[in-house]
Scaffold this motif. Structure first.
Motif, PDB file in Angstrom:
ATOM      1  N   GLN A 103       0.831  -1.205   0.000  1.00 42.08           N
ATOM      2  CA  GLN A 103       0.000   0.000   0.000  1.00 42.08           C
ATOM      3  C   GLN A 103       0.866   1.257   0.000  1.00 42.08           C
ATOM      4  O   GLN A 103       0.572   2.226  -0.702  1.00 42.08           O
ATOM      5  CB  GLN A 103      -0.929   0.008   1.216  1.00 42.08           C
ATOM      6  CG  GLN A 103      -1.988  -1.067   1.200  1.00 42.08           C
ATOM      7  CD  GLN A 103      -3.046  -0.814   0.162  1.00 42.08           C
ATOM      8  OE1 GLN A 103      -3.624   0.260   0.104  1.00 42.08           O
ATOM      9  NE2 GLN A 103      -3.294  -1.801  -0.678  1.00 42.08           N
ATOM     10  N   ALA A 104       1.942   1.238   0.780  1.00 45.18           N
ATOM     11  CA  ALA A 104       2.829   2.402   0.869  1.00 45.18           C
ATOM     12  C   ALA A 104       3.529   2.672  -0.465  1.00 45.18           C
ATOM     13  O   ALA A 104       3.655   3.827  -0.882  1.00 45.18           O
ATOM     14  CB  ALA A 104       3.855   2.205   1.983  1.00 45.18           C
ATOM     15  N   LEU A 105       3.975   1.624  -1.141  1.00 48.86           N
ATOM     16  CA  LEU A 105       4.635   1.808  -2.437  1.00 48.86           C
ATOM     17  C   LEU A 105       3.648   2.340  -3.463  1.00 48.86           C
ATOM     18  O   LEU A 105       3.988   3.227  -4.253  1.00 48.86           O
ATOM     19  CB  LEU A 105       5.271   0.510  -2.918  1.00 48.86           C
ATOM     20  CG  LEU A 105       6.422  -0.029  -2.072  1.00 48.86           C
ATOM     21  CD1 LEU A 105       7.003  -1.285  -2.708  1.00 48.86           C
ATOM     22  CD2 LEU A 105       7.498   1.010  -1.845  1.00 48.86           C
ATOM     23  N   ASP A 106       2.442   1.813  -3.469  1.00 50.21           N
ATOM     24  CA  ASP A 106       1.415   2.322  -4.381  1.00 50.21           C
ATOM     25  C   ASP A 106       1.178   3.813  -4.123  1.00 50.21           C
ATOM     26  O   ASP A 106       1.114   4.609  -5.053  1.00 50.21           O
ATOM     27  CB  ASP A 106       0.110   1.529  -4.206  1.00 50.21           C
ATOM     28  CG  ASP A 106      -0.991   2.055  -5.103  1.00 50.21           C
ATOM     29  OD1 ASP A 106      -0.891   1.895  -6.336  1.00 50.21           O
ATOM     30  OD2 ASP A 106      -1.950   2.648  -4.568  1.00 50.21           O
ATOM     31  N   TYR A 107       1.080   4.182  -2.859  1.00 49.77           N
ATOM     32  CA  TYR A 107       0.854   5.581  -2.490  1.00 49.77           C
ATOM     33  C   TYR A 107       2.039   6.449  -2.929  1.00 49.77           C
ATOM     34  O   TYR A 107       1.876   7.520  -3.518  1.00 49.77           O
ATOM     35  CB  TYR A 107       0.634   5.683  -0.983  1.00 49.77           C
ATOM     36  CG  TYR A 107       0.200   7.050  -0.516  1.00 49.77           C
ATOM     37  CD1 TYR A 107      -1.138   7.410  -0.506  1.00 49.77           C
ATOM     38  CD2 TYR A 107       1.130   7.976  -0.078  1.00 49.77           C
ATOM     39  CE1 TYR A 107      -1.546   8.659  -0.081  1.00 49.77           C
ATOM     40  CE2 TYR A 107       0.742   9.241   0.352  1.00 49.77           C
ATOM     41  CZ  TYR A 107      -0.601   9.576   0.349  1.00 49.77           C
ATOM     42  OH  TYR A 107      -0.996  10.825   0.772  1.00 49.77           O
TER      43      TYR A 107
END
Length: 174
Positions: A103-107
């Motif tokens: 989720q953090a990488l996508d963000y």
């Protein structure tokens, strides 16, 4: 956790005590540069300072609307260069960290349009080193004897992931 609703949201002042309890837990704190127990006042002062700085993105990772992790994405240089830091609740279910990472990488790459995300891990933090590699980061080097905990010096492992590499990884998974 596969059918769960996963999301990142902005950290609010109401999250301070929960995030502080995670941060001060020995299983989290022992891998941090600052290893003393942080007071609520110190934590609140930090939050008040960095939450006003547009270069910081303080995020709470939730699974089915339950907070289970913290992510800090800090743009450190022009051109979309950022550092990140993260941890999960000490009692989070197995697999939470990886979902937080996804989720953090996508963000970082799709919402913030970061060009490069950098991570660091103390050399004895084998779990973080494996975690970065599993997410697609490359080890870029080591800063020798870069961290002193008051008794001993430790090397710091440096990791990097470019947006182009991230998009290749995610396109190949589709």
């Amino acid at each position: 956790m596969d059918k769960s609703q996963l999301k990142l949201r902005l950290m609010q002042e109401s999250d301070l005590e929960l995030v502080l309890s995670w941060r001060n837990h020995i299983d989290v704190r022992r891998y941090m540069y600052t290893q003393h127990e942080i007071s609520l006042t110190e934590h609140t002062n930090w939050f008040n300072k960095v939450s006003k700085d547009s270069n910081y993105n303080l995020l709470i990772f939730e699974v089915d609307n339950k907070p289970l992790g913290f992510v800090n994405i800090h743009q450190i240089a022009q051109g979309g260069i950022a550092d990140w830091g993260f941890y999960t609740s000490p009692d989070a279910p197995k697999g939470t960290g990886y979902k937080l990472g996804e989720q953090a990488l996508d963000y970082a790459f799709n919402t913030l349009q970061i060009h490069k995300l950098c991570g660091q891990a103390l050399d004895f933090n084998e779990a973080s080193r494996k975690f970065h590699k599993r997410l697609g980061f490359k080890k870029e080097g080591a800063l020798e004897q870069h961290h002193f905990d008051g008794q001993k010096y430790y090397d710091v492992m440096c990791f990097g992931l470019l947006a182009s590499e991230y998009h290749l990884i995610t396109n190949n998974e589709s």
